[in-house]
Design a protein around this motif. Structure first.
Motif, PDB file in Angstrom:
ATOM      1  N   LEU A  58       0.853  -1.174   0.000  1.00  0.00           N
ATOM      2  CA  LEU A  58       0.000   0.000   0.000  1.00  0.00           C
ATOM      3  C   LEU A  58       0.892   1.227   0.000  1.00  0.00           C
ATOM      4  CD1 LEU A  58      -2.705  -1.102   2.571  1.00  0.00           C
ATOM      5  CD2 LEU A  58      -2.885  -1.038   0.074  1.00  0.00           C
ATOM      6  N   ALA A  59       0.652   2.130  -0.934  1.00  0.00           N
ATOM      7  CA  ALA A  59       1.537   3.283  -1.095  1.00  0.00           C
ATOM      8  C   ALA A  59       0.772   4.444  -1.700  1.00  0.00           C
ATOM      9  CB  ALA A  59       2.725   2.919  -1.984  1.00  0.00           C
ATOM     10  N   THR A  60       1.397   5.606  -1.669  1.00  0.00           N
ATOM     11  CA  THR A  60       0.871   6.786  -2.339  1.00  0.00           C
ATOM     12  C   THR A  60       1.327   6.752  -3.795  1.00  0.00           C
ATOM     13  OG1 THR A  60       0.975   8.046  -0.284  1.00  0.00           O
ATOM     14  CG2 THR A  60       0.841   9.298  -2.341  1.00  0.00           C
ATOM     15  N   PRO A  61       0.406   6.819  -4.752  1.00  0.00           N
ATOM     16  CA  PRO A  61       0.761   6.637  -6.170  1.00  0.00           C
ATOM     17  C   PRO A  61       1.398   7.873  -6.797  1.00  0.00           C
ATOM     18  CG  PRO A  61      -1.582   7.046  -5.985  1.00  0.00           C
ATOM     19  CD  PRO A  61      -1.053   6.979  -4.575  1.00  0.00           C
ATOM     20  N   HIS A  62       2.543   8.241  -6.267  1.00  0.00           N
ATOM     21  CA  HIS A  62       3.298   9.388  -6.776  1.00  0.00           C
ATOM     22  C   HIS A  62       4.775   9.038  -6.657  1.00  0.00           C
ATOM     23  CE1 HIS A  62       4.205  13.418  -7.913  1.00  0.00           C
ATOM     24  NE2 HIS A  62       4.741  13.753  -6.760  1.00  0.00           N
ATOM     25  N   ASP A  63       5.576   9.438  -7.646  1.00  0.00           N
ATOM     26  CA  ASP A  63       7.003   9.093  -7.672  1.00  0.00           C
ATOM     27  C   ASP A  63       7.196   7.574  -7.653  1.00  0.00           C
ATOM     28  OD1 ASP A  63       7.996  11.787  -7.637  1.00  0.00           O
ATOM     29  OD2 ASP A  63       7.544  11.870  -5.494  1.00  0.00           O
ATOM     30  N   LEU A  64       6.359   6.865  -8.403  1.00  0.00           N
ATOM     31  CA  LEU A  64       6.438   5.404  -8.386  1.00  0.00           C
ATOM     32  C   LEU A  64       7.670   4.876  -9.111  1.00  0.00           C
ATOM     33  CD1 LEU A  64       2.712   4.252  -8.768  1.00  0.00           C
ATOM     34  CD2 LEU A  64       4.139   4.357  -6.710  1.00  0.00           C
TER      35      LEU A  64
END
Length: 285
Positions: A58-64
């Motif tokens: 689970l992560a923030t979908p930015h700078d992937l």
């Protein structure tokens, strides 16, 4: 009823990794009112290497892309940024798939660090299959006698507070920043998970050909064992946290030659491992 809110054209766009939502502000002695609020995104992110599913976190979908490089590097799957030939990010109905094309020579390392397909943003070890996999065998970093200053550490901590647009907007994310030896923050990455934020930062460093050994990592969270391990894997000689470290983190920092500091607030911080790295050890809290 509260729900997703469309962004009006006249308003500034929300920070990447956040969404607007209509919420109800209420209190015991306050009339309830609806208004717009920003919330941090947390979505499943699946990592695939050469078409093989490896882990879902689970992560923030930015700078992937940074996350793909950093996670791969700190997990020991790749040896350098050159081992990754390309990264494709697929936005699916249930989350994001990060498709990583890497050197075939790294396939064995992938098998050694294999995880299950479920993880959590708050724990960097979810999915590890045995106790033997918890700690990686990493060489100790070169000693940094007198190479850092208390002033540089305090300066980096002060700067980090204002360089977290997603946290300032939502209050729900962690940040990891990298500062040079003078304490000047060069880059910051944010995520709902503290491990993810550090992986994104490390990914940016190795993609940019920056030398992690020539600076300080500052994190907005506590310093857990795996945060120290990731710093060591990247060659970062100093890890500074705004909150407390754990006993295992201190032990690992001792063994791997990392200056570990916690409770870094205002101009004060507490050094738990390798205070001799400071050029003015008498001024340390």
């Amino acid at each position: 009823m509260p729900g997703d809110l469309q962004q009006p054209e006249q308003q500034a766009a929300p920070p990447a990794g956040s969404r607007l939502r209509r919420v109800l502000r209420a209190g015991a002695q306050t009339p309830g009112r609806e208004e717009a609020d920003l919330i941090a995104q947390e979505v499943p992110v699946a990592l695939e290497y050469n078409g093989i599913s490896h882990a879902t976190l689970l992560a923030t979908p930015h700078d992937l892309e940074d996350f793909a490089f950093g996670f791969s590097y700190t997990e020991g799957i790749i040896r350098s940024a050159r081992d990754i030939y390309g990264v494709d990010i697929v936005d699916g109905p249930q989350g994001f798939i990060v498709q990583i094309d890497m050197a075939s020579a790294c396939q064995n390392q992938l098998k050694l660090r294999r995880r299950s397909l479920a993880g959590r943003s708050g724990c960097g070890l979810c999915g590890i299959e045995s106790l033997d996999e918890v700690r990686r065998e990493l060489p100790a970093l070169p000693a940094q006698q007198g190479a850092l200053s208390a002033r540089a550490i305090s300066s980096a901590v002060d700067q980090l507070r204002s360089l977290q647009p997603l946290h300032l907007a939502t209050g729900a994310t962690h940040a990891a920043g990298w500062a040079d030896r003078d304490g000047n923050i060069q880059c910051v990455r944010e995520d709902v998970g503290r491990h993810n934020a550090l992986d994104k930062l490390i990914g940016h460093l190795i993609r940019s050909s920056m030398d992690p050994s020539q600076g300080i990592a500052v994190i907005s969270s506590r310093a857990s064992f795996e945060m120290v391990q990731k710093a060591a894997a990247a060659g970062i000689p100093a890890l500074v946290a705004v909150s407390a470290p754990t006993s295992y983190a201190v032990q690992l920092a001792d063994e791997l030659n990392i200056l570990l500091a916690g409770f870094a607030r205002s101009s004060l911080f507490t050094v738990y491992s390798h205070p001799e790295y400071l050029s003015t050890p008498g001024n340390t809290p």
